[in-house]
Design an enzyme around this catalytic site. Structure first.
Site, mmCIF file in Angstrom:
data_model
loop_
_atom_site.group_PDB
_atom_site.id
_atom_site.type_symbol
_atom_site.label_atom_id
_atom_site.label_comp_id
_atom_site.label_asym_id
_atom_site.label_seq_id
_atom_site.Cartn_x
_atom_site.Cartn_y
_atom_site.Cartn_z
ATOM 1 C CB THR A 94 -3.759 -0.995 2.295
ATOM 2 O OG1 THR A 94 -2.744 -1.053 3.284
ATOM 3 C CG2 THR A 94 -4.284 0.416 2.166
ATOM 4 C CG HIS B 64 4.311 -3.189 7.076
ATOM 5 N ND1 HIS B 64 5.213 -3.720 6.171
ATOM 6 C CD2 HIS B 64 3.298 -2.675 6.327
ATOM 7 C CE1 HIS B 64 4.761 -3.516 4.933
ATOM 8 N NE2 HIS B 64 3.607 -2.887 5.005
ATOM 9 C CG ASN C 234 5.519 -4.282 0.724
ATOM 10 O OD1 ASN C 234 6.284 -5.052 0.130
ATOM 11 N ND2 ASN C 234 4.294 -4.624 1.059
ATOM 12 C CE1 TYR D 13 4.045 2.436 2.356
ATOM 13 C CE2 TYR D 13 4.030 0.038 2.432
ATOM 14 C CZ TYR D 13 3.557 1.224 1.899
ATOM 15 O OH TYR D 13 2.606 1.213 0.906
ATOM 16 C CG ASN E 2 6.129 2.323 -1.488
ATOM 17 O OD1 ASN E 2 5.442 2.989 -2.249
ATOM 18 N ND2 ASN E 2 5.602 1.598 -0.516
HETATM 19 C C1 FNR Z 1 -1.234 -5.274 -0.508
HETATM 20 N N1 FNR Z 1 -0.082 -5.660 0.187
HETATM 21 C C2 FNR Z 1 0.133 -5.205 1.481
HETATM 22 N N2 FNR Z 1 1.221 -5.627 2.187
HETATM 23 C C3 FNR Z 1 1.408 -5.254 3.475
HETATM 24 O O1 FNR Z 1 2.374 -5.682 4.096
HETATM 25 N N3 FNR Z 1 0.493 -4.430 4.089
HETATM 26 C C4 FNR Z 1 -0.600 -3.941 3.446
HETATM 27 O O2 FNR Z 1 -1.416 -3.223 4.034
HETATM 28 C C5 FNR Z 1 -0.774 -4.308 2.074
HETATM 29 N N4 FNR Z 1 -1.837 -3.834 1.338
HETATM 30 C C6 FNR Z 1 -2.122 -4.356 0.089
HETATM 31 C C7 FNR Z 1 -3.303 -3.979 -0.565
HETATM 32 C C8 FNR Z 1 -3.631 -4.542 -1.783
HETATM 33 C C9 FNR Z 1 -4.930 -4.183 -2.440
HETATM 34 C C10 FNR Z 1 -2.739 -5.476 -2.383
HETATM 35 C C11 FNR Z 1 -3.081 -6.115 -3.702
HETATM 36 C C12 FNR Z 1 -1.565 -5.810 -1.761
HETATM 37 C C13 FNR Z 1 0.724 -6.789 -0.320
HETATM 38 C C14 FNR Z 1 0.029 -8.104 0.004
HETATM 39 O O3 FNR Z 1 0.027 -8.361 1.395
HETATM 40 C C15 FNR Z 1 0.711 -9.311 -0.712
HETATM 41 O O4 FNR Z 1 2.049 -9.402 -0.301
HETATM 42 C C16 FNR Z 1 0.638 -9.133 -2.233
HETATM 43 O O5 FNR Z 1 -0.680 -8.850 -2.640
HETATM 44 C C17 FNR Z 1 1.096 -10.385 -2.967
HETATM 45 O O6 FNR Z 1 0.289 -11.486 -2.619
HETATM 46 P P1 FNR Z 1 -0.863 -12.046 -3.613
HETATM 47 O O7 FNR Z 1 -1.879 -10.961 -3.775
HETATM 48 O O8 FNR Z 1 -0.181 -12.377 -4.897
HETATM 49 O O9 FNR Z 1 -1.412 -13.251 -2.902
#
Ligand code: FNR
Length: 362
Positions: free
Chosen positions: A24, A174, A177, A179, A234
């Site tokens: 996001t 999705h 997390n 949601y 969340n």
């Molecule tokens: C996320 N994450 C996330 N997960 C998801 O399922 N949908 C989303 O839109 C988002 N958005 C999002 C935005 C930002 C800025 C971050 C940092 C994280 C979680 C992401 O997909 C991932 O699971 C985590 O960031 C952990 O992986 P990394 O960053 O350690 O490689």
């Protein structure tokens, strides 16, 4: 060098196993139309084996943050079409992540529909962003009626069809997390007494129904699902995550999905902290053996950790989040053992090109 070898996820052949995690970035307009900047942003990252788009709301009520994109309207589809065309022109592949936030929202974000909805009227702990980017208390959500759940299923179907019109290669449901779909799965948020609450079977019912609904549109080989067992982001919790997610993953085996995407809970608050929890349960170890198809793992991986997870058989591919924000050419950097650009957390959410399309390639 497992990461840089090809793999097939269901009906989709990928050139490498370095996936871009859904991220996001809060740069869409007020109508949920992705910004024109997103065309360049995603095209820059087309060397990922697969891009999973930022979470994208299936309906107005599915929105939980300012400036996140949707897929339910025609202008949204048109804007996404330009993005998928640009990714394909660079030889990349991209799935859309289908999102409904449920109670993780604020009524100011959907002025025509009022309060956020959820399986049960339980207010989350913590704070929420309103439509004007102010931090506010969460509201107590409205519990969805059975008729509204039927309507919700049709909104997922509509969104899945729209994703096809927008030129995506597939969709990721999705269900992670904290949601809406995760809120149905876990008993901390689901205290319904009808066929969608109570037993594990009942709590998993909605997720499985939605998969059944959207698979005829896409074919099972172009549908993935994201889960976050043991995650606490969340304000989500379950009394027995092992039992719940074991049941669900077993049930998923009947669908022959493109992939199961699991998030490691050691990446605290879904990527919101740089600290990894050393003693968190290992999702890959716990649940990989239960799933008959391909598994994508995410959460706090670097190159070495990713290679090890694949070599150990915990995952078939790895999704990288924060590293893909700051390194548009991440697979190439892995290939060359090149240095990585550090990410700037301040520009993750909202704003302009800065911290979005201006990270340098090699
Ligand atoms: C996320 N994450 C996330 N997960 C998801 O399922 N949908 C989303 O839109 C988002 N958005 C999002 C935005 C930002 C800025 C971050 C940092 C994280 C979680 C992401 O997909 C991932 O699971 C985590 O960031 C952990 O992986 P990394 O960053 O350690 O490689």
């Amino acid at each position: 060098m497992n990461l840089l070898t090809p793999i097939t996820l269901g009906a989709v052949s990928l050139e490498n196993r370095v996936l871009m995690a859904p991220l996001t970035r809060m740069r869409a307009d007020n109508e949920g139309v992705p910004s024109p900047m997103a065309i360049e942003y995603y095209a820059q990252r087309a060397s990922a084996g697969l891009i999973i788009s930022e979470a994208t709301q299936i309906s107005e009520l599915g929105k939980g943050y300012p400036a996140t994109p949707g897929i339910y309207s025609e202008p949204q589809v048109e804007a996404w079409r330009k993005i998928t065309d640009a990714v394909h022109a660079q030889g990349g592949k991209i799935f859309l992540q289908l999102w409904h936030v449920g109670r993780i929202s604020h009524s100011s974000l959907h002025p025509n529909d009022g309060l956020p909805v959820a399986p049960s009227a339980i207010k989350p702990a913590g704070k929420v962003y309103t439509a004007s980017w102010a931090l506010a208390e969460y509201e107590t959500p409205r519990s969805l009626s059975l008729d509204e759940i039927k309507q919700l299923r049709s909104e997922y179907v509509h969104a899945a069809k729209q994703a096809q019109l927008a030129g995506f290669d597939g969709v990721e449901l999705h269900a992670a997390n904290g949601y809406l779909l995760d809120q149905f799965l876990q008993d901390g948020t689901n205290q319904r007494t009808d066929q969608y609450g109570g037993s594990i079977e009942n709590r998993c019912k909605l997720v499985l129904e939605i998969l059944q609904d959207i698979i005829p549109i896409w074919g099972s080989g172009r549908v993935g699902i994201r889960l976050s067992p043991y995650g606490s982001f969340n304000d989500i919790a379950d009394s027995d995550p092992q039992k719940l997610f074991s049941y669900l993953i077993n049930a998923l085996n009947t669908f022959n999905l493109s992939y199961l995407h699991l998030i490691e809970p050691r990446a605290t608050t879904a990527g919101g902290s740089d600290q990894l929890l050393a003693d968190a349960p290992r999702t890959g170890q716990l649940f990989r053996p239960l799933f008959a198809g391909k598994v994508v793992l995410a959460g706090g991986f670097d190159q070495a950790g990713a290679e090890k997870a694949i070599a150990d058989g915990e995952a078939d591919a790895i999704a990288f989040g924060r590293l893909f924000i700051s390194n548009p050419d991440l697979p190439r950097r892995f290939e060359l053992n090149a240095e990585l650009n550090p990410y700037n957390r301040a520009t993750f959410y909202g704003g302009n090109e800065k911290g979005y399309t201006d990270y340098p390639t090699l």
